[in-house]
Design a protein around this motif. Structure first.
Motif, PDB file in Angstrom:
ATOM      1  N   ALA A   1       0.833  -1.208   0.000  1.00  0.00           N
ATOM      2  CA  ALA A   1       0.000   0.000   0.000  1.00  0.00           C
ATOM      3  C   ALA A   1       0.867   1.256   0.000  1.00  0.00           C
ATOM      4  CB  ALA A   1      -0.921  -0.018   1.215  1.00  0.00           C
ATOM      5  N   ARG A   2       1.928   1.256   0.800  1.00  0.00           N
ATOM      6  CA  ARG A   2       2.815   2.438   0.835  1.00  0.00           C
ATOM      7  C   ARG A   2       3.477   2.651  -0.527  1.00  0.00           C
ATOM      8  NH1 ARG A   2       5.001   1.033   6.805  1.00  0.00           N
ATOM      9  NH2 ARG A   2       3.514   2.291   7.969  1.00  0.00           N
ATOM     10  N   THR A   3       3.764   1.535  -1.195  1.00  0.00           N
ATOM     11  CA  THR A   3       4.371   1.636  -2.527  1.00  0.00           C
ATOM     12  C   THR A   3       3.392   2.284  -3.506  1.00  0.00           C
ATOM     13  OG1 THR A   3       5.674  -0.322  -2.061  1.00  0.00           O
ATOM     14  CG2 THR A   3       5.460   0.283  -4.377  1.00  0.00           C
ATOM     15  N   VAL A   4       2.115   1.857  -3.453  1.00  0.00           N
ATOM     16  CA  VAL A   4       1.161   2.458  -4.404  1.00  0.00           C
ATOM     17  C   VAL A   4       0.898   3.924  -4.051  1.00  0.00           C
ATOM     18  CG1 VAL A   4       0.091   0.258  -5.029  1.00  0.00           C
ATOM     19  CG2 VAL A   4      -0.991   1.652  -3.302  1.00  0.00           C
ATOM     20  N   LEU A   5       1.016   4.278  -2.770  1.00  0.00           N
ATOM     21  CA  LEU A   5       0.885   5.703  -2.394  1.00  0.00           C
ATOM     22  C   LEU A   5       2.046   6.501  -2.972  1.00  0.00           C
ATOM     23  CD1 LEU A   5      -0.305   5.901   1.309  1.00  0.00           C
ATOM     24  CD2 LEU A   5      -1.628   5.921  -0.775  1.00  0.00           C
ATOM     25  N   ALA A   6       3.254   5.911  -2.889  1.00  0.00           N
ATOM     26  CA  ALA A   6       4.431   6.594  -3.432  1.00  0.00           C
ATOM     27  C   ALA A   6       4.314   6.769  -4.943  1.00  0.00           C
ATOM     28  CB  ALA A   6       5.686   5.798  -3.083  1.00  0.00           C
ATOM     29  N   LEU A   7       3.520   5.897  -5.566  1.00  0.00           N
ATOM     30  CA  LEU A   7       3.284   6.024  -7.010  1.00  0.00           C
ATOM     31  C   LEU A   7       2.184   7.042  -7.309  1.00  0.00           C
ATOM     32  CD1 LEU A   7       3.475   2.222  -7.920  1.00  0.00           C
ATOM     33  CD2 LEU A   7       5.110   3.980  -8.617  1.00  0.00           C
ATOM     34  N   GLY A   8       1.566   7.597  -6.250  1.00  0.00           N
ATOM     35  CA  GLY A   8       0.603   8.682  -6.442  1.00  0.00           C
ATOM     36  C   GLY A   8      -0.860   8.307  -6.292  1.00  0.00           C
ATOM     37  N   ALA A   9      -1.171   7.191  -5.626  1.00  0.00           N
ATOM     38  CA  ALA A   9      -2.576   6.780  -5.497  1.00  0.00           C
ATOM     39  C   ALA A   9      -3.358   7.743  -4.605  1.00  0.00           C
ATOM     40  CB  ALA A   9      -2.652   5.373  -4.911  1.00  0.00           C
ATOM     41  N   ASP A  10      -4.547   8.130  -5.061  1.00  0.00           N
ATOM     42  CA  ASP A  10      -5.470   8.923  -4.238  1.00  0.00           C
ATOM     43  C   ASP A  10      -6.548   8.036  -3.623  1.00  0.00           C
ATOM     44  OD1 ASP A  10      -4.548  11.737  -4.927  1.00  0.00           O
ATOM     45  OD2 ASP A  10      -4.866  10.883  -6.918  1.00  0.00           O
ATOM     46  N   ILE A  11      -6.910   6.978  -4.362  1.00  0.00           N
ATOM     47  CA  ILE A  11      -7.943   6.047  -3.886  1.00  0.00           C
ATOM     48  C   ILE A  11      -7.413   4.626  -4.074  1.00  0.00           C
ATOM     49  CG2 ILE A  11     -10.334   5.254  -4.152  1.00  0.00           C
ATOM     50  CD1 ILE A  11     -10.889   7.891  -5.686  1.00  0.00           C
ATOM     51  N   VAL A  12      -7.517   3.809  -3.018  1.00  0.00           N
ATOM     52  CA  VAL A  12      -7.135   2.396  -3.118  1.00  0.00           C
ATOM     53  C   VAL A  12      -8.389   1.550  -2.934  1.00  0.00           C
ATOM     54  CG1 VAL A  12      -5.720   0.527  -2.174  1.00  0.00           C
ATOM     55  CG2 VAL A  12      -4.826   2.877  -2.183  1.00  0.00           C
ATOM     56  N   VAL A  13      -8.691   0.745  -3.933  1.00  0.00           N
ATOM     57  CA  VAL A  13      -9.825  -0.190  -3.862  1.00  0.00           C
ATOM     58  C   VAL A  13      -9.233  -1.549  -3.554  1.00  0.00           C
ATOM     59  CG1 VAL A  13     -11.727  -1.233  -5.148  1.00  0.00           C
ATOM     60  CG2 VAL A  13     -11.101   1.163  -5.578  1.00  0.00           C
ATOM     61  N   ILE A  14      -9.628  -2.147  -2.449  1.00  0.00           N
ATOM     62  CA  ILE A  14      -8.972  -3.409  -2.046  1.00  0.00           C
ATOM     63  C   ILE A  14      -9.964  -4.541  -1.843  1.00  0.00           C
ATOM     64  CG2 ILE A  14      -8.888  -2.629   0.378  1.00  0.00           C
ATOM     65  CD1 ILE A  14      -6.304  -4.452   0.571  1.00  0.00           C
ATOM     66  N   ARG A  15      -9.587  -5.700  -2.358  1.00  0.00           N
ATOM     67  CA  ARG A  15     -10.280  -6.965  -2.052  1.00  0.00           C
ATOM     68  C   ARG A  15      -9.254  -7.898  -1.427  1.00  0.00           C
ATOM     69  NH1 ARG A  15     -14.164 -10.575  -5.807  1.00  0.00           N
ATOM     70  NH2 ARG A  15     -15.560  -8.933  -5.081  1.00  0.00           N
ATOM     71  N   HIS A  16      -9.672  -8.546  -0.337  1.00  0.00           N
ATOM     72  CA  HIS A  16      -8.738  -9.437   0.371  1.00  0.00           C
ATOM     73  C   HIS A  16      -9.526 -10.571   1.010  1.00  0.00           C
ATOM     74  CE1 HIS A  16      -5.344 -10.672   2.860  1.00  0.00           C
ATOM     75  NE2 HIS A  16      -4.581  -9.804   2.235  1.00  0.00           N
ATOM     76  N   SER A  17      -8.869 -11.713   1.168  1.00  0.00           N
ATOM     77  CA  SER A  17      -9.551 -12.874   1.758  1.00  0.00           C
ATOM     78  C   SER A  17      -9.694 -12.760   3.275  1.00  0.00           C
ATOM     79  CB  SER A  17      -8.791 -14.160   1.411  1.00  0.00           C
ATOM     80  OG  SER A  17      -7.468 -14.050   1.896  1.00  0.00           O
ATOM     81  N   CYS A  18      -8.983 -11.806   3.902  1.00  0.00           N
ATOM     82  CA  CYS A  18      -9.068 -11.652   5.367  1.00  0.00           C
ATOM     83  C   CYS A  18     -10.054 -10.547   5.732  1.00  0.00           C
ATOM     84  CB  CYS A  18      -7.716 -11.290   5.960  1.00  0.00           C
ATOM     85  SG  CYS A  18      -6.529 -12.601   5.843  1.00  0.00           S
TER      86      CYS A  18
END
Ligand code: CP
Length: 307
Positions: A94-111
């Protein structure tokens, strides 16, 4: 009015007014989707990252189309082909995608709880696209939108949710959303898959399929989630279909104008017969189409809230 949070994690977390705001905003975006140019500049310059740790056809594609219709840049990360397979933690990804400039993160996870964890730890908006057996809030919102569109209201409708409720994040979000908006929710399935505690949420439980479907306005079928079932919850899929599969004969127990829904992906011949899934009563593909407008509304509204 705006949303109170930068994130959409759970139907439980949002107010009835916020649900109504999302549905009203989605109605406006549905009009946009009917135009020749199906795009608005509302989120131009923003970046949406789809971070999917579980398979998805509808939700991931729908978020991608929704983000593109709002003019955001979209990055899709499928974890099976990312550095997650090399042992990277969720937070580092997640920190990596923020460093790439993400404003919105849509997440699907099994947990269960993953999107909540992420929302607490990053500044970007986080949207839950399904966490374990917990919630799938945008599916419930698109279900509400579709019911409202087809039946003209939600209040006082008899909505039967059928099948693997124990493992279904869709069912949980739908129960919270539908009861909040005044629908009468019935849960139908074998005792092994319909936990008793759900009665506390205001739903009625039926272990007899025909009795549960009697006079229903909406029949919402659920996928049998074999991948989440560690033990045998029913003897065989053949037996499951015999007892809990939706056939034309069973549909005839519901009201004449009852609609048939399924979040997908469907197991034809296990929870639903093809003659029903493909019938004129089925609104399953309308759910998919409406998902774009609803997810546009969610992306637009969460991005308007400062961290
Ligand atoms: N309804 C739903 O979540 O479908 P997908 O698993 O294809 O995203």
């Amino acid at each position: 009015m705006s949303l109170r949070s930068k994130d959409l994690i759970s139907i439980k977390d949002i107010s009835t007014e916020e649900i109504e705001l999302i549905l009203e905003t989605a109605a406006g975006f549905k009009d946009v989707l009917g135009r020749d140019i199906k795009k608005v500049p509302a989120l131009r310059g923003k970046t949406t990252v789809n971070l999917f740790y579980e398979p998805s056809t509808r939700t991931r594609t729908s978020f991608e189309v929704a983000a593109k219709r709002l003019s955001t840049d979209v990055i899709n990360i499928t974890t099976s082909t990312s550095s997650v397979v090399k042992g990277e933690t969720l937070l580092d990804t997640a920190r990596t995608v923020l460093a790439l400039g993400a404003d919105i993160v849509v997440i699907r996870h099994s947990c269960s709880g993953t999107s909540h964890f992420l929302a607490k730890n990053i500044e970007a908006s986080v949207v839950n696209a399904g966490d374990g057996t917990n919630e799938h809030p945008t599916q419930a919102l698109l279900d509400l939108f579709t019911i409202q569109e087809k039946k003209g209201r939600i209040r006082d409708l008899e909505v039967a949710i059928v099948g693997d409720i124990l493992h279904s994040r869709v069912a949980k979000s739908d129960i919270y959303a539908l009861t909040r908006l005044g629908a009468n929710v019935r849960l139908i399935g074998p005792p092994t898959l319909v936990p008793d505690y759900l009665k506390d949420l205001g739903a009625k439980v039926y272990f007899d399929m025909n009795a549960g479907l009697e006079g229903a306005d909406v029949i919402m079928m659920l996928r049998i989630q074999l991948e989440r079932q560690g033990k045998g919850f029913f003897p065989s899929t053949h037996e499951y279909f015999r007892n809990w599969g939706l056939t034309a004969a069973r549909v005839s127990r519901a009201k004449d104008d009852a609609i048939i829904m399924h979040p997908g992906p469907m197991n034809r011949g296990i929870e639903i017969a093809s003659e029903v899934a493909d019938s004129s009563r089925s609104v399953i593909l309308d759910q998919v189409t409406n998902g774009i407008a609803v997810r546009m509304a969610v992306l637009y509204l969460v991005s308007g809230v400062k961290a």
